[in-house]
Write a protein that holds these residues in place. Structure first.
Motif: not given
Lengths: 151, 153
Positions: B126-130
């Motif tokens: 996954n890659s997510a803001v924050g």
């Protein structure tokens, strides 16, 4: 023709029995009336199926050898309380569910399945089926049919 | 002090210590063979096939970004994911096994290992803001643990 006992101390994990049917033929006319021709007064073609789950391979061999021994000479198979009929209660009911006294049954379930009183003789209706389940363990299924031998 | 915590855990992938491991777990199970027969009053069993599976979470980490160096997940991802030669290519290499060693270590002398040859059966990145990018992997072992299996002691 002799009788050969099913291997003892090979307890089945499942058993299914059907008492068979009376030999007869039914004719139904167009108006629905039935005529039944009876060819005999004794049951025939009782069936018995025994399942053995995860038994040791050495016990499966006993069953296979029994199948060969019985069929080599067209013998029949007999079952006892430690060979195929394990776990059957031979209790007989003297009263019904409502407490009404009725004539006590003279035979237990073992007597019925053994077919000792009917004169039917158990024979293998097909070869045993052996399914290996694990190292040294197998499932075995045996099916039998009880025949009325001609005199 | 006989307790162990996440600080004492390590994961080795194909003999190399994996960086930035957040967690690992494994579980063992065994199918039983039922041997209950007619007349028995209690269920009887025979031992059956054992199996091992597990999971781990690793942050996606590159020691020297921009240098072209492999990530810490390279061995795991390349054993599970095989690239095709062109779009729509459906005939490619099979996934390969990789050796995972799960370790508990305190000091230099107390090293407890369990090692499996595994197939990576699931990867979820996954890659997510924050959030720091990470990957969840799950695996199933091919055969029994092997080698120096001191974790069970």
């Amino acid at each position: 023709m002799a009788s050969i006992g099913f291997p003892i101390y090979v307890p089945p994990s499942s058993r299914s029995y059907s008492p068979g049917t009376f030999p007869q033929q039914t004719f139904e006319s167009q108006n629905g009336a039935k005529t039944v021709l009876r060819y005999g007064s004794k049951r025939v073609n009782a069936t018995l199926t025994l399942g053995f789950a995860n038994i040791e391979d050495a016990l499966a061999v006993l069953i296979l050898e029994n199948y060969e021994a019985v069929n080599e000479a067209w013998d029949s198979v007999t079952f006892g309380s430690t060979s195929g009929l394990q776990g059957i209660s031979d209790a007989k009911r003297g009263t019904d569910d409502y407490g009404v006294i009725r004539p006590e049954a003279t035979n237990g379930l073992t007597d019925h399945i053994q077919e000792a009183i009917s004169g039917l003789k158990w024979r293998y209706s097909g070869p045993p089926k052996v399914t290996s389940t694990f190292k040294g363990r197998s499932n075995v299924s045996c099916s039998f049919v009880a025949c009325l031998d001609s005199p | 002090m006989g307790f162990y915590s996440g600080r004492d855990g390590e994961l080795y992938v194909a003999g190399t210590k994996a960086a930035k491991v957040q967690s690992w777990s494994f579980s063992s199970s065994m199918a039983v063979l039922e041997t209950t027969s007619l007349g028995d009053t209690d269920r009887t069993l025979e031992s059956g096939v054992r199996s091992y599976s597990g999971s781990a979470r690793l942050f996606y980490y590159v020691e020297a970004p921009g240098s072209g160096a492999d990530s810490n997940l390279n061995t795991i991802l390349t054993s599970a994911i095989k690239t095709g030669s062109e779009a729509g290519d459906g005939e490619n290499d099979k996934s390969t096994q990789v050796v995972l060693k799960l370790r508990m270590i305190t000091g230099s002398t107390d090293v407890r290992d369990i090692q499996f040859s595994v197939f990576i059966t699931g990867v979820s990145m996954n890659s997510a803001v924050g959030e720091v990018a990470s990957a969840d992997i799950s695996w199933e072992a091919n055969g029994a643990p092997f080698g120096n299996t001191t974790l069970v002691n």
